[in-house]
Design a protein around this motif. Structure first.
Motif, PDB file in Angstrom:
ATOM      1  N   MET A  22       0.840  -1.202   0.000  1.00 50.14           N
ATOM      2  CA  MET A  22       0.000   0.000   0.000  1.00 50.14           C
ATOM      3  C   MET A  22       0.870   1.246   0.000  1.00 50.14           C
ATOM      4  SD  MET A  22      -3.198  -0.731   2.615  1.00 50.14           S
ATOM      5  CE  MET A  22      -2.210  -1.432   3.938  1.00 50.14           C
ATOM      6  N   SER A  23       0.394   2.265  -0.704  1.00 47.13           N
ATOM      7  CA  SER A  23       1.069   3.559  -0.680  1.00 47.13           C
ATOM      8  C   SER A  23       0.734   4.273   0.624  1.00 47.13           C
ATOM      9  CB  SER A  23       0.611   4.404  -1.865  1.00 47.13           C
ATOM     10  OG  SER A  23      -0.758   4.747  -1.728  1.00 47.13           O
ATOM     11  N   TRP A  24       1.444   5.411   0.890  1.00 49.60           N
ATOM     12  CA  TRP A  24       1.151   6.176   2.101  1.00 49.60           C
ATOM     13  C   TRP A  24      -0.282   6.701   2.104  1.00 49.60           C
ATOM     14  CZ3 TRP A  24       3.929   5.921   6.304  1.00 49.60           C
ATOM     15  CH2 TRP A  24       5.283   5.597   6.215  1.00 49.60           C
ATOM     16  N   ALA A  25      -0.766   7.107   0.934  1.00 48.20           N
ATOM     17  CA  ALA A  25      -2.138   7.610   0.849  1.00 48.20           C
ATOM     18  C   ALA A  25      -3.139   6.493   1.153  1.00 48.20           C
ATOM     19  CB  ALA A  25      -2.400   8.191  -0.542  1.00 48.20           C
ATOM     20  N   GLU A  26      -2.879   5.287   0.642  1.00 51.10           N
ATOM     21  CA  GLU A  26      -3.768   4.161   0.913  1.00 51.10           C
ATOM     22  C   GLU A  26      -3.726   3.769   2.382  1.00 51.10           C
ATOM     23  OE1 GLU A  26      -3.656   1.910  -3.452  1.00 51.10           O
ATOM     24  OE2 GLU A  26      -2.149   1.446  -1.911  1.00 51.10           O
ATOM     25  N   MET A  27      -2.544   3.820   2.983  1.00 47.37           N
ATOM     26  CA  MET A  27      -2.442   3.509   4.409  1.00 47.37           C
ATOM     27  C   MET A  27      -3.222   4.507   5.252  1.00 47.37           C
ATOM     28  SD  MET A  27       1.613   2.467   4.549  1.00 47.37           S
ATOM     29  CE  MET A  27       1.653   2.214   6.323  1.00 47.37           C
ATOM     30  N   LEU A  28      -3.146   5.781   4.890  1.00 49.27           N
ATOM     31  CA  LEU A  28      -3.913   6.797   5.608  1.00 49.27           C
ATOM     32  C   LEU A  28      -5.409   6.552   5.449  1.00 49.27           C
ATOM     33  CD1 LEU A  28      -4.044   9.424   7.229  1.00 49.27           C
ATOM     34  CD2 LEU A  28      -3.886  10.679   5.055  1.00 49.27           C
ATOM     35  N   LEU A  29      -5.821   6.160   4.243  1.00 48.15           N
ATOM     36  CA  LEU A  29      -7.238   5.880   3.994  1.00 48.15           C
ATOM     37  C   LEU A  29      -7.727   4.725   4.863  1.00 48.15           C
ATOM     38  CD1 LEU A  29      -9.774   6.471   2.299  1.00 48.15           C
ATOM     39  CD2 LEU A  29      -8.887   4.860   0.587  1.00 48.15           C
ATOM     40  N   VAL A  30      -6.933   3.660   4.968  1.00 50.41           N
ATOM     41  CA  VAL A  30      -7.317   2.508   5.799  1.00 50.41           C
ATOM     42  C   VAL A  30      -7.369   2.912   7.269  1.00 50.41           C
ATOM     43  CG1 VAL A  30      -6.599   0.213   6.581  1.00 50.41           C
ATOM     44  CG2 VAL A  30      -6.410   0.826   4.154  1.00 50.41           C
ATOM     45  N   LEU A  31      -6.423   3.728   7.721  1.00 46.92           N
ATOM     46  CA  LEU A  31      -6.418   4.191   9.111  1.00 46.92           C
ATOM     47  C   LEU A  31      -7.671   4.999   9.424  1.00 46.92           C
ATOM     48  CD1 LEU A  31      -4.907   4.553  11.825  1.00 46.92           C
ATOM     49  CD2 LEU A  31      -3.844   6.597  10.831  1.00 46.92           C
ATOM     50  N   VAL A  32      -8.018   5.924   8.544  1.00 46.43           N
ATOM     51  CA  VAL A  32      -9.217   6.745   8.747  1.00 46.43           C
ATOM     52  C   VAL A  32     -10.471   5.873   8.727  1.00 46.43           C
ATOM     53  CG1 VAL A  32     -10.631   8.571   7.740  1.00 46.43           C
ATOM     54  CG2 VAL A  32      -8.148   8.831   7.833  1.00 46.43           C
ATOM     55  N   ALA A  33     -10.498   4.888   7.830  1.00 44.07           N
ATOM     56  CA  ALA A  33     -11.631   3.966   7.790  1.00 44.07           C
ATOM     57  C   ALA A  33     -11.745   3.209   9.112  1.00 44.07           C
ATOM     58  CB  ALA A  33     -11.477   2.987   6.635  1.00 44.07           C
ATOM     59  N   GLY A  34     -10.608   2.828   9.701  1.00 42.10           N
ATOM     60  CA  GLY A  34     -10.622   2.157  10.992  1.00 42.10           C
ATOM     61  C   GLY A  34     -11.222   3.025  12.088  1.00 42.10           C
ATOM     62  N   VAL A  36      -5.096 -20.520  10.090  1.00 40.04           N
ATOM     63  CA  VAL A  36      -5.215 -21.072   8.735  1.00 40.04           C
ATOM     64  C   VAL A  36      -5.365 -20.026   7.630  1.00 40.04           C
ATOM     65  CG1 VAL A  36      -6.132 -23.311   9.456  1.00 40.04           C
ATOM     66  CG2 VAL A  36      -7.689 -21.394   9.166  1.00 40.04           C
ATOM     67  N   ALA A  37      -5.685 -18.800   7.953  1.00 38.87           N
ATOM     68  CA  ALA A  37      -5.991 -17.819   6.916  1.00 38.87           C
ATOM     69  C   ALA A  37      -4.790 -16.910   6.643  1.00 38.87           C
ATOM     70  CB  ALA A  37      -7.200 -16.971   7.328  1.00 38.87           C
ATOM     71  N   ASP A  38      -4.822 -16.288   5.482  1.00 41.94           N
ATOM     72  CA  ASP A  38      -3.808 -15.300   5.115  1.00 41.94           C
ATOM     73  C   ASP A  38      -4.298 -13.908   5.489  1.00 41.94           C
ATOM     74  OD1 ASP A  38      -2.070 -17.195   3.970  1.00 41.94           O
ATOM     75  OD2 ASP A  38      -3.225 -17.181   2.103  1.00 41.94           O
ATOM     76  N   PHE A  39      -3.408 -13.110   6.097  1.00 37.64           N
ATOM     77  CA  PHE A  39      -3.746 -11.757   6.523  1.00 37.64           C
ATOM     78  C   PHE A  39      -2.892 -10.746   5.770  1.00 37.64           C
ATOM     79  CE2 PHE A  39      -5.086 -14.333  10.074  1.00 37.64           C
ATOM     80  CZ  PHE A  39      -6.206 -13.699  10.570  1.00 37.64           C
ATOM     81  N   ASP A  40      -3.422  -9.546   5.634  1.00 44.93           N
ATOM     82  CA  ASP A  40      -2.613  -8.402   5.247  1.00 44.93           C
ATOM     83  C   ASP A  40      -2.316  -7.673   6.558  1.00 44.93           C
ATOM     84  OD1 ASP A  40      -1.924  -5.643   4.541  1.00 44.93           O
ATOM     85  OD2 ASP A  40      -2.414  -6.230   2.497  1.00 44.93           O
ATOM     86  N   TRP A  41      -1.113  -7.904   7.091  1.00 42.17           N
ATOM     87  CA  TRP A  41      -0.822  -7.437   8.446  1.00 42.17           C
ATOM     88  C   TRP A  41      -0.721  -5.922   8.551  1.00 42.17           C
ATOM     89  CZ3 TRP A  41      -1.782 -10.407  12.332  1.00 42.17           C
ATOM     90  CH2 TRP A  41      -1.742 -11.787  12.165  1.00 42.17           C
ATOM     91  N   ALA A  42      -0.364  -5.267   7.463  1.00 39.45           N
ATOM     92  CA  ALA A  42      -0.370  -3.801   7.487  1.00 39.45           C
ATOM     93  C   ALA A  42      -1.792  -3.287   7.663  1.00 39.45           C
ATOM     94  CB  ALA A  42       0.244  -3.253   6.198  1.00 39.45           C
ATOM     95  N   ALA A  43      -2.735  -3.901   6.950  1.00 36.12           N
ATOM     96  CA  ALA A  43      -4.139  -3.499   7.083  1.00 36.12           C
ATOM     97  C   ALA A  43      -4.656  -3.793   8.480  1.00 36.12           C
ATOM     98  CB  ALA A  43      -4.990  -4.224   6.038  1.00 36.12           C
ATOM     99  N   VAL A  44      -4.281  -4.954   9.025  1.00 37.08           N
ATOM    100  CA  VAL A  44      -4.703  -5.308  10.387  1.00 37.08           C
ATOM    101  C   VAL A  44      -4.239  -4.243  11.380  1.00 37.08           C
ATOM    102  CG1 VAL A  44      -4.391  -6.957  12.281  1.00 37.08           C
ATOM    103  CG2 VAL A  44      -4.771  -7.793   9.950  1.00 37.08           C
ATOM    104  N   ALA A  45      -2.966  -3.868  11.297  1.00 35.84           N
ATOM    105  CA  ALA A  45      -2.414  -2.898  12.247  1.00 35.84           C
ATOM    106  C   ALA A  45      -3.079  -1.535  12.106  1.00 35.84           C
ATOM    107  CB  ALA A  45      -0.904  -2.775  12.032  1.00 35.84           C
ATOM    108  N   LEU A  46      -3.279  -1.087  10.878  1.00 30.19           N
ATOM    109  CA  LEU A  46      -3.883   0.231  10.658  1.00 30.19           C
ATOM    110  C   LEU A  46      -5.323   0.273  11.159  1.00 30.19           C
ATOM    111  CD1 LEU A  46      -2.457   0.881   7.093  1.00 30.19           C
ATOM    112  CD2 LEU A  46      -1.898   2.193   9.145  1.00 30.19           C
TER     113      LEU A  46
END
Length: 265
Positions: free
Chosen positions: A1-13, A213-223
């Motif tokens: 994810m780009s910085w802008a996408e990471m910020l978007l996921v954080l705000v969504a959280g 058993v599942a695959d995670f996107d750990w950056a998304a989880v943390a944000l």
């Protein structure tokens, strides 16, 4: 994810944590955002589920005063939520990804209908409780309910909601409030506090299942976890002052965007 996408996921959280604490449906904020930044649907779902657990805990802590005296309910309904959440998580893992792609748009649309109807449901439930209280007073009976736990069927309903929450989860809070508001004669804020705890149990047990058993996107989880934790505090302190119509409007727009993204993607 780009910085802008990471910020978007954080705000969504943050938004999801706030809305989940107030009423539910926060997944309709985070899930479409995760899809929009390119995360596959099933990975997005399990990552979102795990990321929202700290937000549910934060919201429950924010409502701790309203939880006073509800230990029995937490134990009774918590077991049903735990079993249901585990069953829903297993169903997500066992069913093919194609089934998820077909089922989830329908679940989102169902969640959106519940979001729109929630004010009407709340008014009807309040009117029903008031009518029952007045009838009891006319007959000289104690207007308080005979049971503080909603009877035998309510745990089954809570468990079924847990299955739904473990599989996807959007609007499980609204479903829980509708079920408990029908069966329990109590203040809505107390029921909302109980709802936050039960939703946290469902999310947590599903996350534990997914971890193995599942695959995670750990950056998304943390944000999402950071944002939802902050949102849980906002929801418990300030969120009650936000116009409900605005919140529902945002949820509906984002939910329809998610449906369109999944059907056209």
């Amino acid at each position: 994810m780009s910085w802008a996408e990471m910020l978007l996921v954080l705000v969504a959280g943050v938004g999801a944590g706030t809305i989940n604490t107030i009423v539910g449906s926060g997944t309709l904020i985070t899930f479409p955002v995760l899809l929009a930044v390119g995360i596959p649907p099933v990975v997005a779902n399990v990552s979102n589920n795990l990321g929202l657990v700290p937000g549910s805990l934060s919201g429950a802590i924010g409502y701790r005063r309203e939880l006073a005296g509800q230990r029995g309910r937490i134990l009774r309904f918590g077991v049903a939520s735990l079993l249901g959440g585990a069953a829903g998580a297993v169903a997500l893992l066992l069913l093919p990804e194609e089934a998820f792609d077909r089922i989830v748009p329908a679940l989102i649309l169902l969640a959106l209908v519940l979001v729109v109807l929630q004010p009407r449901l709340s008014r009807r439930l309040a009117a029903r409780r008031e009518a029952a209280r007045e009838e009891a007073l006319r007959q000289g009976r104690d207007p308080r309910p005979a049971s503080d736990h909603g009877g035998r069927l309510l745990p089954l309903g809570v468990g079924a909601c847990g299955v739904y929450g473990g599989y996807f989860g959007a609007a499980q809070g609204i479903i829980l409030l509708a079920l408990m508001g029908t069966a329990l004669d109590d203040d809505l804020q107390r029921l909302n506090a109980l709802k936050n705890v039960l939703a946290m149990i469902v999310n947590a047990v599903a996350a534990v299942v997914f971890l193995f058993v599942a695959d995670f996107d750990w950056a998304a989880v943390a944000l999402i976890a950071v944002g939802a934790t902050l949102g849980g505090q906002i929801g418990s302190r300030v969120g009650r002052r936000l116009p409900p119509t605005v919140l529902r409007g945002v949820i509906v727009v984002v939910g329809l965007t998610a449906v369109g993204s999944m059907l056209l993607g």
